[in-house]
Structures are given as structure tokens and as C-alpha cells.
Design an enzyme around this catalytic site. Structure first.
Site, PDB file in Angstrom:
ATOM      1  N   ASN A   9     -64.218  66.772  36.273  1.00  0.00           N
ATOM      2  CA  ASN A   9     -64.642  65.405  35.965  1.00  0.00           C
ATOM      3  C   ASN A   9     -65.476  65.481  34.683  1.00  0.00           C
ATOM      4  OD1 ASN A   9     -65.803  62.889  35.844  1.00  0.00           O
ATOM      5  ND2 ASN A   9     -66.496  62.852  37.972  1.00  0.00           N
ATOM      6  N   ARG A  94     -60.301  63.748  36.745  1.00  0.00           N
ATOM      7  CA  ARG A  94     -60.656  62.336  36.823  1.00  0.00           C
ATOM      8  C   ARG A  94     -60.325  61.696  35.476  1.00  0.00           C
ATOM      9  NH1 ARG A  94     -66.468  59.417  36.997  1.00  0.00           N
ATOM     10  NH2 ARG A  94     -65.642  57.355  37.384  1.00  0.00           N
ATOM     11  N   HIS A 182     -63.786  52.634  39.152  1.00  0.00           N
ATOM     12  CA  HIS A 182     -64.419  53.254  40.331  1.00  0.00           C
ATOM     13  C   HIS A 182     -63.447  53.370  41.495  1.00  0.00           C
ATOM     14  CE1 HIS A 182     -68.611  51.960  38.700  1.00  0.00           C
ATOM     15  NE2 HIS A 182     -68.406  53.247  38.460  1.00  0.00           N
ATOM     16  N   HIS A 209     -70.574  49.914  44.727  1.00  0.00           N
ATOM     17  CA  HIS A 209     -70.792  51.226  44.107  1.00  0.00           C
ATOM     18  C   HIS A 209     -71.872  51.029  43.046  1.00  0.00           C
ATOM     19  CE1 HIS A 209     -69.342  55.174  42.328  1.00  0.00           C
ATOM     20  NE2 HIS A 209     -70.080  54.673  41.361  1.00  0.00           N
ATOM     21  N   SER A 212     -75.136  54.650  37.819  1.00  0.00           N
ATOM     22  CA  SER A 212     -75.374  54.312  36.405  1.00  0.00           C
ATOM     23  C   SER A 212     -74.369  53.259  35.985  1.00  0.00           C
ATOM     24  CB  SER A 212     -75.190  55.540  35.528  1.00  0.00           C
ATOM     25  OG  SER A 212     -76.028  56.550  35.952  1.00  0.00           O
ATOM     26  N   ARG A 242     -75.143  49.025  30.456  1.00  0.00           N
ATOM     27  CA  ARG A 242     -74.131  48.007  30.130  1.00  0.00           C
ATOM     28  C   ARG A 242     -74.527  46.676  30.763  1.00  0.00           C
ATOM     29  NH1 ARG A 242     -69.332  51.510  32.565  1.00  0.00           N
ATOM     30  NH2 ARG A 242     -70.918  53.083  32.932  1.00  0.00           N
ATOM     31  N   GLY A 328     -75.427  56.581  43.474  1.00  0.00           N
ATOM     32  CA  GLY A 328     -76.839  56.958  43.329  1.00  0.00           C
ATOM     33  C   GLY A 328     -77.844  55.936  43.815  1.00  0.00           C
ATOM     34  N   GLU A 379     -66.145  61.343  44.916  1.00  0.00           N
ATOM     35  CA  GLU A 379     -64.949  61.160  44.083  1.00  0.00           C
ATOM     36  C   GLU A 379     -64.182  62.468  43.918  1.00  0.00           C
ATOM     37  OE1 GLU A 379     -67.822  59.451  41.599  1.00  0.00           O
ATOM     38  OE2 GLU A 379     -66.581  57.736  41.065  1.00  0.00           O
TER      39      GLU A 379
END
Ligand code: ADP
Length: 395
Positions: A9, A94, A182, A209, A212, A242, A328, A379
Site C-alpha cells: 500500500n 492498493r 475507501h 470511515h 485522515s 481536504r 483512525g 484494508e
């Protein structure tokens, strides 16, 4: 030793990897997992743990040793070759964007790599990094099979209405659609719910989800109906750096003010969201601990917009049986979960404060009309599984 699948990933500043062994009964068992973080920064680090969480490596690196993704890949490959002498039977990657064509994981060929390259403008900060290790392995170990696992693929079940923007057909035909992201995380949550809470998995579930990057996905019986991210990973919920949903007119205004493309891109990907709102940083823990009013504003914005989006997604599911928090922030922050759920109390959500504080699996009260759960995502495990399934499908 049994055959091994390697999961890679590769992000903009981190390279995560896992090795999974294919057991005699065809199930996968994690052997080890690691990461190189802070790539290109002043304090890069290399960490590996075994399946039980025991530390195998915990090294601070010199900035020059991990100056870019290529250097980090060499450190990872060198260490893995010493630790696991046999080459992996396959590497699962990924890949953030699969575009309109990819609705499942695929074995990577040169043609597929070319197609995925064309999607770089749709995920400018992710796709190129994701593809870099694919290219390196093609070059140095062409005999190793590689599987691309997409963040977008899980959402290809969504209806025509849901995936459209209200733009002329021409733009849809040219690929301007809501793809959603995601997906590897949502697929993991859907399969994990089937194992641990099968009656919940079969119902109307919204998974938030919150990491970050942040998004929410509405599923019925584990199938994606709608999600908050769209054409790119900028849309939907506010995130670390974002903005989430933003009136397109704001971007037109910025252009009129003379801002350049790169400046706007940097603002929207790296300077907005929690970091932009707070003027402090993008780390939710720091913001929650801060007494600054701007930190409070950022947290309040995050929880309000997250709740508002969850309520909106209920149209796709025609009601709600369960709300799942993951990633997270979602897995670790009772305060954020409580604030989001407070905004949704009118829907019949009743949190159990003690269970919430303990990050328990079920954090709603027994009389809550909607069950609320905390399910850690994985993931990398889904990538390993998709890689194995793709291999066995093509062999
Ligand atoms: P990524 O998208 O990089 O994988 P993660 O899912 O690891 O992101 O989430 C990172 C975010 O989770 C950071 O903002 C971090 O502050 C937040 N986080 C981690 N632990 C906690 C905690 N205990 N309370 C609040 N936020 C947390």
C-alpha cells in the site's frame, strides 16, 4: 514454508506492507506487517511487527535513506528478501482509482498498467504512488504476478442516478462520474460484519470511515448504494487536509482571483479541512486536546457535516439499522463518535457512554432504534484476500 502473498500500500509519504501465508485449508494467515513512514521528510521510520504484534524492526532512518518512494521500496524489498527467502507467489497492490472499467481486482498486465496510468489526473496525489511499486516489480521480478485492488471497485454497484453529476451526458461519457473511494475498507467492514454480526450485515448499514481521509458509505446487505466521495477523493466529508463538499463556485472564484491550478490543488488537497479550519494541524487528537476556538470550530464542523451526510445517505438505504464507525478517528475517538451521534439522536440513536468510552464493539444502548458499532478496518487483509481470489480465479 507455504506460498506467501505480499500486500503493498504505497502512499504519498508512507509505504505499508504485509505478508500473508496461504494455509493448507486455503485460508490466509498474516505473518508480518510493516511500514516506512515519513518518506521524503526529516524523520523517516521503518517498523515491522509479526502477527502477534511483537516488534521485529523499529528503526529511525536517515532522511537520505528514505528520500523518496523508490528508496523506501528498496529498504522494504531488501528486508523482506532476507526475512522470507522465497519470492511471494503474488503481490497485491492498493490502487486508489480503477476508473469506470474496474469493478473487481485484476491481474496486472502492461495494458492494464497503461489504463491505470491514464487515471492519474483523477487522483493526482495517490495513483502515481500506488502504481510506482507495480512498475518496479514488473522491471525487476517480471515473473511475480501482481494484482491491482481498487478503492473504487466496491461502489460500481451504485445506480445510474447515484453515479451521475447533473452535467451533460458528454462529461459522463468522458469519465466525469461519482466513483467513490475507501472501497477496500468498506468491503472489509461488510465481510467482517457478516462474520461477527450477520443480522446487522444483512440490513441497512452506514459505515463512517473517519481517518485522515474520511467518507461514509450506505450499504444494504453489504452492497454499496451510495457514498460521499465522488469523482475524486476531495468530495463529501471534511478531512484532515481536504475540505470535503465545496461549492464549485468557490473554485471558479479562486481562478478569477488569479490563483494557479497548482496553488488551488495544493490548497484543496493539503491546506484545507481540519488543518485549514483550525489553522493548527490536521491531527484530530491534537485538535480535541486544544483549547483554541479554531480547533473547536474544526471539530464541530467535522462532526456536524459527518452527521448531516449520514442522514442524507439514509435516502439511499430507505432507513437505517446500523451505524458503524471505523478508521483512525472512528475507531479511537469516543468524543467524535458522541458528537456525531448527538446530531443524530432525532433518528433514534442512543449511545451507551461507558461502551463508547471503552471503544467497545457495540456502543449503542439496547433500546437504541439504530445499533451503533465500532469495527476496526483492515484494508490490507482485503487486498490479500482479493489477490488470492484473483489468482485462484485465473489459474
Ligand atoms: P489514514 O487515512 O492516514 O490511514 P488513519 O485512519 O490512521 O488515517 O487516521 C488518522 C487520524 O486518526 C488522525 O487524525 C489521528 O489524529 C486520528 N486519531 C488516532 N487516534 C485517535 C484518538 N485516540 N482520538 C482522536 N483521533 C485519533
Amino acid at each position: 514454508m507455504n506460498d506467501v502473498i505480499l500486500v503493498v500500500n504505497a502512499g504519498s509519504s508512507s509505504l505499508k506492507f504485509q505478508a500473508h501465508e496461504i494455509q493448507g485449508d486455503k485460508t490466509l494467515a498474516l505473518i508480518l506487517g510493516g511500514s516506512l513512514t515519513g518518506i521524503g521528510g526529516s524523520r523517516p521510520a521503518f517498523k515491522v511487527t509479526d502477527a502477534s504484534g511483537e516488534c521485529l524492526v523499529n528503526r529511525q532512518l536517515e532522511p537520505a535513506q528514505a528520500k523518496d518512494l523508490g528508496a523506501a521500496q528498496e529498504i522494504m524489498a531488501g528486508w523482506l528478501q532476507e526475512r522470507i527467502p522465497q519470492p511471494p507467489i503474488a503481490v497485491g497492490h492498493r490502487i486508489v482509482h480503477g476508473g469506470p472499467k474496474m469493478s473487481r481486482a485484476v491481474l496486472v498486465t502492461r495494458e492494464i498498467l497503461d489504463y491505470l496510468d491514464e487515471l492519474v489526473p483523477l487522483a493526482p496525489l495517490h495513483q502515481q504512488n500506488n502504481l510506482a511499486p507495480v512498475r518496479v516489480i514488473f522491471e525487476h521480478w517480471p515473473e511475480i504476478r501482481q494484482v491491482a485492488c481498487f478503492d473504487t471497485a466496491f461502489h460500481r454497484t451504485q445506480s445510474k442516478v447515484v453515479e451521475r453529476f447533473a452535467l451533460p451526458q458528454e462529461y459522463y461519457d468522458r469519465g466525469v462520474r461519482r466513483y467513490g473511494f475507501h472501497g477496500l475498507s468498506y468491503q472489509y467492514i461488510a465481510s467482517r460484519l457478516r462474520e461477527i454480526l450477520p443480522e446487522v450485515a444483512a440490513g441497512r448499514v452506514i459505515t463512517a470511515h473517519l481517518g485522515s481521509g474520511a467518507s461514509a458509505c450506505a450499504m444494504v446487505n453489504g452492497v454499496s448504494q451510495e457514498t460521499t466521495m465522488g469523482f475524486t477523493a476531495l468530495d463529501g466529508l471534511p478531512m484532515g487536509t481536504r475540505p470535503g463538499r465545496l461549492d464549485a463556485g468557490v473554485v471558479l472564484w479562486m481562478l478569477e482571483q488569479g490563483m494557479e491550478h497548482d496553488e488551488i490543488q495544493d490548497l484543496l488537497y493539503n491546506g484545507s479541512g481540519m488543518k485549514g479550519l483550525s489553522g493548527i494541524c490536521n491531527d484530530m487528537r491534537t485538535l480535541l486536546a486544544s483549547n483554541e476556538l479554531s480547533a473547536r470550530l474544526a471539530v464541530d464542523y467535522f462532526t456536524y457535516r459527518t452527521a448531516e451526510s449520514i442522514a442524507g445517505l439514509c435516502v439511499a438505504t430507505q432507513g437505517l439499522d446500523a451505524l458503524v464507525f471505523t478508521a483512525g478517528v472512528g475507531e479511537n475517538s469516543p468524543e467524535i463518535r458522541a458528537q456525531v451521534c448527538n446530531h443524530l439522536e432525532w433518528m433514534g440513536i442512543r449511545l451507551d457512554p461507558a461502551a463508547n468510552a471503552a471503544n467497545a464493539l457495540t456502543i449503542s444502548q439496547p433500546d437504541s432504534r439504530i445499533g451503533v458499532y465500532v469495527v476496526p478496518t483492515n484494508e490490507e487483509q482485503i487486498i490479500a484476500q482479493q489477490t488470492y481470489d484473483t489468482l485462484t480465479g485465473v489459474l
